[in-house]
Design a protein around this motif. Structure first.
Motif, short mmCIF file in Angstrom:
data_model
loop_
_atom_site.label_atom_id
_atom_site.label_comp_id
_atom_site.label_asym_id
_atom_site.label_seq_id
_atom_site.Cartn_x
_atom_site.Cartn_y
_atom_site.Cartn_z
N TRP A 4 10.16 -0.06 6.10
CA TRP A 4 9.74 1.02 6.94
C TRP A 4 9.78 0.17 8.28
O TRP A 4 9.65 -0.90 8.53
N PRO A 6 8.22 -0.13 12.12
CA PRO A 6 6.80 -0.16 12.62
C PRO A 6 6.03 1.20 12.92
O PRO A 6 5.08 1.35 12.68
N GLU A 9 5.17 1.90 9.06
CA GLU A 9 4.50 0.94 8.08
C GLU A 9 3.10 1.17 7.88
O GLU A 9 2.61 1.06 6.64
N SER A 10 2.28 1.49 8.72
CA SER A 10 0.88 1.80 8.17
C SER A 10 0.51 3.19 8.32
O SER A 10 -0.77 3.38 8.38
N LEU A 11 1.42 4.26 8.50
CA LEU A 11 0.93 5.72 8.21
C LEU A 11 0.59 5.61 6.77
O LEU A 11 1.16 5.20 6.04
N PRO A 12 -0.45 6.63 6.73
CA PRO A 12 -0.89 6.97 5.13
C PRO A 12 0.48 7.54 4.46
O PRO A 12 1.17 8.57 5.31
N ARG A 16 3.56 10.05 6.05
CA ARG A 16 5.07 9.50 6.19
C ARG A 16 5.78 10.69 5.32
O ARG A 16 6.88 11.17 5.68
N GLU A 119 -1.45 8.95 15.64
CA GLU A 119 -0.76 7.36 15.06
C GLU A 119 0.67 7.37 15.35
O GLU A 119 1.26 6.37 15.58
N ARG A 123 2.36 4.55 17.84
CA ARG A 123 3.36 3.50 17.32
C ARG A 123 4.53 3.66 18.16
O ARG A 123 5.12 2.65 18.52
#
Length: 151
Positions: A4, A6, A9-12, A16, A119, A123
């Motif tokens: 992933w 940046p 990477e931390s999206l739910p 995604r 989000e 990013r």
């Protein structure tokens, strides 16, 4: 979809999934131009493999490479803000395989789901900050190395 960026990477997982529903695979052969500075910025890419050189036009010189991007990195942020024109140019320096996103569709997704949109934009703002810093440092190096910089 592994490695992933940046951006993702931390999206739910559901975020995604919704974003990738708007993506399609794209390839660029070595030496091909993805876009030119000043052209319409109507898409962006997440690199899966290969490398892209970002360059800036400097009057009286050939285009100067300011950063080279590789797997997991996002190519393009000018699609976020009007007038939606590229601020840099980009060339594939190795054959590139990427996920391509239509900017209008992603902006629509962000407007429809403001939580996900926040989000994605947060990013993307980090990418913008990194690119501006890299460009600044590269131009300082460029002008300092030819004696054009003043102390």
């Amino acid at each position: 979809m592994t490695g992933w960026s940046p951006l993702l990477e931390s999206l739910p997982p559901e975020g995604r999934r919704r974003l990738f529903a708007l993506a399609g695979p794209r390839s660029f052969p070595t030496g091909s131009r993805l876009f030119e500075e000043g052209e319409a910025a109507d898409r962006f890419w997440l690199i899966r493999s290969g490398a892209v050189a970002l360059d800036v036009y400097v009057p009286g010189r050939r285009a100067q490479v300011v950063e080279t991007l590789g797997p997991g990195q996002q190519v393009g942020w000018s699609w976020i803000f009007p007038p939606y024109q590229w601020h840099l140019g980009a060339t594939a320096v190795e054959t590139v395989r990427a996920w391509e996103f239509d900017a209008t569709e992603v902006r629509g997704l962000c407007a429809a789901d403001t939580g996900l949109g926040y989000e994605i934009m947060r990013r993307s703002a980090a990418v913008i900050a990194d690119r501006l810093q890299a460009t600044r440092l590269r131009l300082l190096d460029l002008y300092a190395s030819d004696g054009s910089a003043s102390s």
